[in-house]
Design an enzyme around this catalytic site. Structure first.
Site, mmCIF file in Angstrom:
data_model
loop_
_atom_site.group_PDB
_atom_site.id
_atom_site.type_symbol
_atom_site.label_atom_id
_atom_site.label_comp_id
_atom_site.label_asym_id
_atom_site.label_seq_id
_atom_site.Cartn_x
_atom_site.Cartn_y
_atom_site.Cartn_z
ATOM 1 N N ASP A 107 52.034 16.798 -8.373
ATOM 2 C CA ASP A 107 51.186 15.810 -7.701
ATOM 3 C C ASP A 107 50.686 14.791 -8.722
ATOM 4 O O ASP A 107 50.022 15.157 -9.693
ATOM 5 C CB ASP A 107 50.000 16.518 -7.036
ATOM 6 C CG ASP A 107 49.232 15.613 -6.081
ATOM 7 O OD1 ASP A 107 48.967 14.448 -6.455
ATOM 8 O OD2 ASP A 107 48.891 16.070 -4.981
ATOM 9 N N HIS A 120 52.538 13.775 -3.955
ATOM 10 C CA HIS A 120 51.272 13.715 -3.221
ATOM 11 C C HIS A 120 51.562 13.422 -1.760
ATOM 12 O O HIS A 120 52.041 12.342 -1.420
ATOM 13 C CB HIS A 120 50.374 12.631 -3.823
ATOM 14 C CG HIS A 120 48.979 12.650 -3.294
ATOM 15 N ND1 HIS A 120 48.086 13.674 -3.586
ATOM 16 C CD2 HIS A 120 48.308 11.780 -2.498
ATOM 17 C CE1 HIS A 120 46.931 13.426 -2.997
ATOM 18 N NE2 HIS A 120 47.050 12.290 -2.331
ATOM 19 N N SER A 140 45.252 14.728 1.670
ATOM 20 C CA SER A 140 44.677 14.048 0.513
ATOM 21 C C SER A 140 43.146 14.054 0.595
ATOM 22 O O SER A 140 42.549 15.119 0.692
ATOM 23 C CB SER A 140 45.253 12.630 0.427
ATOM 24 O OG SER A 140 44.884 11.999 -0.770
#
Length: 337
Positions: free
Chosen positions: A277, A306, A154
């Site tokens: 995502d 995600h 991330s």
């Protein structure tokens, strides 16, 4: 410490100045990695003159703490979590377990004021904090192994790509980046939109809690302004950018967006993203001419969310998490190449 771990002598790993070690006996573990594998906590100073500390979790190779374990392959895997995560985030634990079982040593980093590192830093983390990666990599290189791989998730996936695209010594042979927000401004626009407001509200709440707690040395006026933030853009404009030394939020996004650094990467990398995502827009991914970067391997999946990447459990994968296998297969291939 369990009986299977008594052979381990951590002192030989902890040489050097300005170093404090806190053992997990003082901080009871709350995840399966520390339940199953020896773990020690290491605090090291940052290099920006702030006096901030970074809290690392070290899982040594299994052969150094257990009898009849697989031999250490000579490599360490350095894991960095995403926004408001920690060394205990599910993907950090699952990838760490896979790495340990394959013969790696593992370092899991808590970004500034995250996880167990809350309260030992005056500054926050940000998406371009290359200096903190540099400090940890140098520490691993000096104390554990000169054969290192890096894996970011991330926000830290963006940080990792930026780091390896910069002109600097990287101390690492390869990296992976999972669910990276390649263009920070467009990722911000997406999470501030109706499509991302659930995640925006969640992250803003936790970040504002830290501001309210007083861990950051900021004025009351700045604190009041930050707490009035209604969007990610406002929070980064009122807080992240100025406290990190950027003139404004647009300068911060422009300098730190990893898409600008792809052309400078000189080591092999694996970048993983999912079409669905809910935090990072996929449009940016499709605009990049990935074939122009021969050192980069890419995996784009239809599903995965995600940093999730979960499928139905199976006998050989009871948790259903298939990201660890993809990442470690890549790193194993770099050892053999």
């Amino acid at each position: 410490m369990t009986s299977s771990n008594r052979e381990f002598k951590p002192r030989r790993f902890l040489e050097g100045r300005h170093l404090q070690t806190v053992y997990n006996v003082l901080f009871p573990p709350d995840n399966s990695l520390e339940d199953e594998y020896y773990s020690e906590s290491i605090l090291i100073p940052t290099n920006d003159g702030s006096g901030d500390l970074l809290w690392l979790e070290h899982n040594p190779p299994l052969s150094q703490v257990r009898k009849n374990a697989s031999k250490w392959n000579g490599h360490y895997l350095f894991l960095i979590h995403g926004m408001e995560g920690s060394s205990e985030s599910h993907y950090m634990v699952s990838v760490g377990k896979e790495a340990l079982n394959r013969g790696y040593g593992v370092i899991r980093m808590n970004l500034r004021n995250c996880g167990r590192g809350l309260g030992i830093a005056k500054k926050p983390y940000n998406a371009g904090q290359s200096e903190d990666l540099d400090v940890v990599l140098k520490y691993i290189y000096k104390h554990f192994s000169r054969s290192i791989f890096v894996s970011g998730f991330s926000l830290s996936a963006n940080m990792v790509i930026k780091f390896f695209g910069e002109k600097r010594e990287h101390y690492s042979k390869a990296f992976s980046a999972t669910s990276p927000p390649l263009d920070l401004k467009r990722s911000c626009d997406f999470i501030d939109s109706r499509a991302g407001n659930f995640y925006r509200d969640h992250f803003l709440d936790t970040m504002k809690e830290k501001v309210t707690s007083g861990v950051y040395e900021i004025s009351d006026k700045m604190k009041e302004r930050v707490l009035r933030s209604k969007s990610f853009f406002d929070f980064d404009d009122f807080f992240t950018a100025p406290i990190s030394g950027y003139a404004n939020v647009l300068e911060y996004y422009n300098i730190c967006s990893s898409v600008k650094y792809l052309g400078g990467i000189k080591v092999p990398g694996l970048i993983v993203h999912a079409e669905d995502d809910p935090v990072v827009p996929s449009e940016v991914w499709h605009e990049i001419r990935w074939k122009s970067y021969p050192l980069l391997q890419t995996v784009l999946t239809e599903k995965g969310g995600h940093v999730g990447f979960i499928s139905d459990p199976s006998p050989d994968n009871p948790e259903g998490r298939w990201l660890p296998r993809i990442l470690l297969d890549f790193f194993d291939s770099q050892i053999k190449s």
